[in-house]
Design an enzyme around this catalytic site. Structure first.
Site, PDB file in Angstrom:
ATOM      1  N   SER A   1      44.350  35.006  44.465  1.00  0.00           N
ATOM      2  CA  SER A   1      43.206  34.500  44.266  1.00  0.00           C
ATOM      3  C   SER A   1      43.553  33.215  45.955  1.00  0.00           C
ATOM      4  CB  SER A   1      42.893  33.671  43.507  1.00  0.00           C
ATOM      5  OG  SER A   1      44.192  33.074  43.048  1.00  0.00           O
ATOM      6  N   CYS A   2      44.782  33.176  46.055  1.00  0.00           N
ATOM      7  CA  CYS A   2      45.035  32.016  46.804  1.00  0.00           C
ATOM      8  C   CYS A   2      44.769  32.448  48.340  1.00  0.00           C
ATOM      9  CB  CYS A   2      47.017  32.257  46.759  1.00  0.00           C
ATOM     10  SG  CYS A   2      48.095  32.068  45.099  1.00  0.00           S
ATOM     11  N   VAL A   3      45.123  31.648  48.979  1.00  0.00           N
ATOM     12  CA  VAL A   3      45.003  32.436  50.796  1.00  0.00           C
ATOM     13  C   VAL A   3      46.027  31.605  50.924  1.00  0.00           C
ATOM     14  CG1 VAL A   3      43.005  30.396  52.874  1.00  0.00           C
ATOM     15  CG2 VAL A   3      41.907  32.010  50.567  1.00  0.00           C
TER      16      VAL A   3
END
Length: 175
Positions: free
Chosen positions: A27-29
């Protein structure tokens, strides 16, 4: 080729033609920025877009995109990049675990909005969905390889308290 891993809450900048920055995202970018003329680039890896309103204003928490984006840009400028020439790639922002908050979507929306506000050209994005990604970025050329990987390879979202007071962390110039 020298491969450097960019973990949650980190950013790295390089002008080395034989350097590759790598990360694995759920879910990180990750934002990959580069200046094609200066042949310098960098990558960050953030967990959440912005701190809650209750967050102390004099603390910089590197898990938030709002800080890591500014820190990445400032370090690139210090290494010869010019803001008007910056180009970006965005990756990650998956919603891997169903039934949970849409953290990936929030991260992706924040990253797009940040680039738009800062007038940084978005060259390519691979955001959203339900799959984890591995990103390999060559900062000097701006070349990126992104591929999906098993979601079990994505790091868990477990931000460790790494807040620092702004005066001890260094300067963060907000644009």
């Amino acid at each position: 080729m020298t491969r450097l891993t960019v973990l949650q809450g980190q950013f790295r900048v390089s002008a080395g033609p034989r350097v590759e920055l790598s990360t694995v995202l759920g879910s990180c970018v990750a934002t990959c920025l580069f200046d094609p003329d200066a042949e310098v680039g960098g990558m960050n890896h953030f967990l959440l877009p912005e701190p809650p309103a209750s967050h102390a204003r004099d603390e910089v928490d590197v898990h938030y995109g709002v800080y890591l984006m500014e820190m990445l840009i400032n370090e690139m400028l210090a290494n010869g990049a010019r803001k008007e020439r910056l180009r970006a790639h965005l990756y990650g922002g998956a919603n891997i675990r169903s039934g949970m908050a849409q953290i990936g979507t929030s991260n992706a929306n924040f990253a797009r909005g940040f680039l738009d506000r800062e007038r940084i050209e978005l060259v390519r994005e691979d955001l959203g969905g339900v799959s984890a990604r591995r990103v390999d970025f060559r900062p000097a050329s701006g070349m990126v390889r992104c591929r999906t990987v098993a979601s079990t390879e994505a790091p868990d979202i477990k931000p460790q308290p790494q807040t620092r007071t702004a005066q001890h962390r260094g300067e963060v110039e907000l644009f």
